[in-house]
Design a protein around this motif. Structure first.
Motif, PDB file in Angstrom:
ATOM      1  N   SER A  96     -11.625   5.346   8.999  1.00 17.61           N
ATOM      2  CA  SER A  96     -10.574   5.965   7.900  1.00 17.61           C
ATOM      3  C   SER A  96     -12.044   6.114   6.665  1.00 17.61           C
ATOM      4  N   SER A 124     -10.616   7.370   3.831  1.00 14.42           N
ATOM      5  CA  SER A 124      -9.421   6.544   2.746  1.00 14.42           C
ATOM      6  C   SER A 124      -9.985   5.201   2.108  1.00 14.42           C
ATOM      7  N   HIS A 125      -9.623   4.439   3.461  1.00 10.59           N
ATOM      8  CA  HIS A 125     -10.203   3.426   3.262  1.00 10.59           C
ATOM      9  C   HIS A 125     -10.845   2.465   3.604  1.00 10.59           C
ATOM     10  N   CYS A 181      -4.400   0.634   6.573  1.00 10.01           N
ATOM     11  CA  CYS A 181      -5.142   2.128   6.451  1.00 10.01           C
ATOM     12  C   CYS A 181      -3.368   3.299   6.184  1.00 10.01           C
ATOM     13  N   ALA A 229      -5.929   1.343  -0.927  1.00  7.63           N
ATOM     14  CA  ALA A 229      -7.331   2.116  -1.343  1.00  7.63           C
ATOM     15  C   ALA A 229      -7.804   1.608  -2.651  1.00  7.63           C
TER      16      ALA A 229
END
Length: 292
Positions: A90, A92-93, A126, A132
């Motif tokens: 991931s 973004s996370h 996620c 985030a």
């Protein structure tokens, strides 16, 4: 009371920390679990792009250092290699995936198998864009009732009380309701969102639940006494062979200075199965070995 003066700078692949000897990146593992094949590939990546070693952290993450960088970024080839190895699932996370779990859960000991709980928590984390914003040091701790990781300073977590239930934890001091295990991941995500709403934004925003007024009391709908079944603590896990069942066993290996190198990984590869488990004690467990 901790007063923050800047946002969290915990390193990730896409946001490295620049040290004197090069960039540092940290890789998130859910419950410390990494595919054996991915660990072998990571060592090769470290030899090509970093200082040739992989550091085990006390939060069951992996870290590379000594990486070349430009304008605060690591080479695209490194990012591509880590992604191909399944170590950047991931983008973004990547900074908010600290999920520590009792290392032997579901294999031997403990009251509950929390492996599925951890994976579902990761999926929900996620899937929620707002999460985030969690600091890179925000820590979820899932103790399966044996008391091996539950004593850690944490932000959110649970401690199992039987095979199907666990008590929610809010910060290091507060306790929530006893929940069915199926409800735990959603409850943890809900409380993480409550934390972000209470923490606010900006450079002075808290990173941890314990930094909120009342150490997170505002996140709890109603005070809940600590279940007596959570009041356990294990002795440190011994190194060596550990029986899992009638036909399988695990081996717990000390990693000197927490640094994996080629010699150690090659020696481990001679006996490992599908997974390796990174522990909070800068050691590794090779599980699911057939008893000879």
């Amino acid at each position: 009371m901790t007063v923050r003066t800047h946002v969290d700078r915990c390193p990730g692949v896409l946001r490295p920390w620049i040290a004197a000897d090069g960039a540092i990146v940290r890789l998130r593992l859910i419950g410390g679990v990494i595919a054996s094949s991915s660990l072998s590939r990571l060592l090769a990546i470290a030899e090509e792009h970093a200082d040739g070693t992989v550091l085990l952290t006390k939060r069951t993450n992996l870290q590379l250092r000594g990486i070349e960088h430009a304008d605060g970024c690591v080479p695209p080839a490194l990012v591509e290699a880590l992604t191909a190895a399944g170590l950047l699932p991931s983008t973004s996370h990547e900074l908010v995936r600290n999920v520590m779990v009792s290392p032997l859960t579901g294999r031997t000991g403990g009251l509950a198998d929390l492996r599925g709980t951890a994976l579902e928590l990761d999926r929900l984390l996620c899937a929620e864009p707002e999460l985030a914003r969690l600091a890179g040091r925000f820590l979820f701790v899932l103790d399966d009732g044996r008391g091996d990781v539950g004593h850690r300073t944490l932000d959110l977590g649970v401690t199992a009380v039987d095979a199907g239930h666990a008590q929610l934890r809010i910060g290091s001091q507060l306790w929530g309701p006893v929940l069915p295990l199926d409800d735990v991941p959603a409850a943890l995500v809900e409380h993480a969102l409550r934390f972000l709403a209470a923490a606010g934004t900006g450079e002075s925003a808290p990173w941890h639940v314990d930094e909120l007024p009342g150490q997170g009391a505002e996140l709890v709908a109603a005070p809940t006494p600590r279940d007596v079944r959570t009041q356990v603590r294990s002795l440190p896990l011994r190194h060596g062979m550990i029986a899992q069942g009638a036909d399988t066993e695990a081996i717990h290996l000390d990693v000197p200075s927490g640094l994996l190198n080629r010699n150690l990984v090659d020696a481990m590869a001679a006996s490992w199965a599908d997974e390796v488990i990174v522990t909070p004690w800068r050691s590794v467990i090779i599980p699911d070995l057939e008893v000879e």
